[in-house]
Design an enzyme around this catalytic site. Structure first.
Site, short mmCIF file in Angstrom:
data_model
loop_
_atom_site.label_atom_id
_atom_site.label_comp_id
_atom_site.label_asym_id
_atom_site.label_seq_id
_atom_site.Cartn_x
_atom_site.Cartn_y
_atom_site.Cartn_z
N TYR A 16 0.69 -1.14 -0.09
CA TYR A 16 0.12 -0.08 -0.15
C TYR A 16 1.14 1.65 -0.27
O TYR A 16 0.70 3.00 -0.07
CB TYR A 16 -0.79 0.16 1.45
N HIS A 21 -4.75 5.96 -0.61
CA HIS A 21 -5.09 6.21 0.11
C HIS A 21 -3.67 6.01 1.61
O HIS A 21 -4.36 7.00 2.74
CB HIS A 21 -5.55 5.05 0.50
N ASN A 67 -9.52 1.47 7.80
CA ASN A 67 -10.91 0.93 8.29
C ASN A 67 -11.14 1.14 9.95
O ASN A 67 -12.14 1.67 10.77
CB ASN A 67 -11.64 0.25 7.53
N ASN A 113 -13.74 5.84 5.76
CA ASN A 113 -13.85 5.11 6.65
C ASN A 113 -12.83 5.68 7.80
O ASN A 113 -13.32 4.99 9.50
CB ASN A 113 -13.73 3.68 5.93
#
Length: 189
Positions: A16, A21, A67, A113
């Site tokens: 990631y 994000h 999240n 989120n």
């Protein structure tokens, strides 16, 4: 000594690392690079302590994935006895134009989120948040796919020049407070 918790939202792991994000992680990494500190793996996150102008700043990259960021934020607020007014959350924002910033002292999660998780865990939406615009230009992609996609080559140069503005906003928040920082930076970048 005043204590601050500056949390950058993102997902841990190399998979990631270069995704949209992970904007919060990127800004904290930029601060670490400029001020020559590193992060240590601790409970629910990667953390670094940094003294700046007689203030103690805890920089946090939650290891709980976006999240569930609220678990990490709540834990470190309680552990270090940090007042809510001294908490700043840095996140991406799909509704802001690419490269623009918005600093607010309260508000909705905007569908993010990570911000929803923080609001749920700390029991309020009245906390400072710095949002960095990653507005979706590709209407044919699902939102989840878009935010988890790597930055494009043409976005990278602009991205890193904008990260420096994010660094300035963070340190202004610590030294000048939320309201003055909003007056200085909102609508200017």
């Amino acid at each position: 000594m005043d204590k601050f918790l500056i949390t950058g939202l993102g997902n841990p792991g190399s998979l990631y690392e270069k995704t949209k994000h992970n904007l919060g992680f990127l800004i904290l990494d930029q601060i670490a690079k400029k001020h020559f500190f590193s992060f240590s793996k601790k409970k629910l996150g990667f953390i670094s302590e940094f003294s700046f102008q007689k203030k103690l700043i805890f920089f946090l990259k939650p290891s709980t994935f976006v999240n569930h960021s609220g678990q990490s934020v709540k834990y470190w607020m309680i552990k270090e006895k940090i007042f809510l007014k001294n908490v700043l959350i840095i996140s991406d924002d799909i509704y802001l134009n690419f490269g623009s910033f918005r600093l607010r002292g309260k508000g909705s999660s905007g569908g993010h989120n990570g911000l929803k998780s923080i609001e749920k865990e700390i029991g309020t939406s009245h906390y400072a948040r710095l949002r960095f615009g990653i507005k979706k230009n590709h209407l044919n992609k699902k939102l989840d796919d878009y935010v988890l996609e790597n930055w494009k080559n043409e976005e990278i140069n602009c991205l890193f020049s904008k990260l420096d503005i994010g660094v300035k906003i963070v340190f202004s928040f610590v030294t000048n407070g939320l309201q003055k920082t909003m007056n200085l930076f909102n609508n200017n970048f």
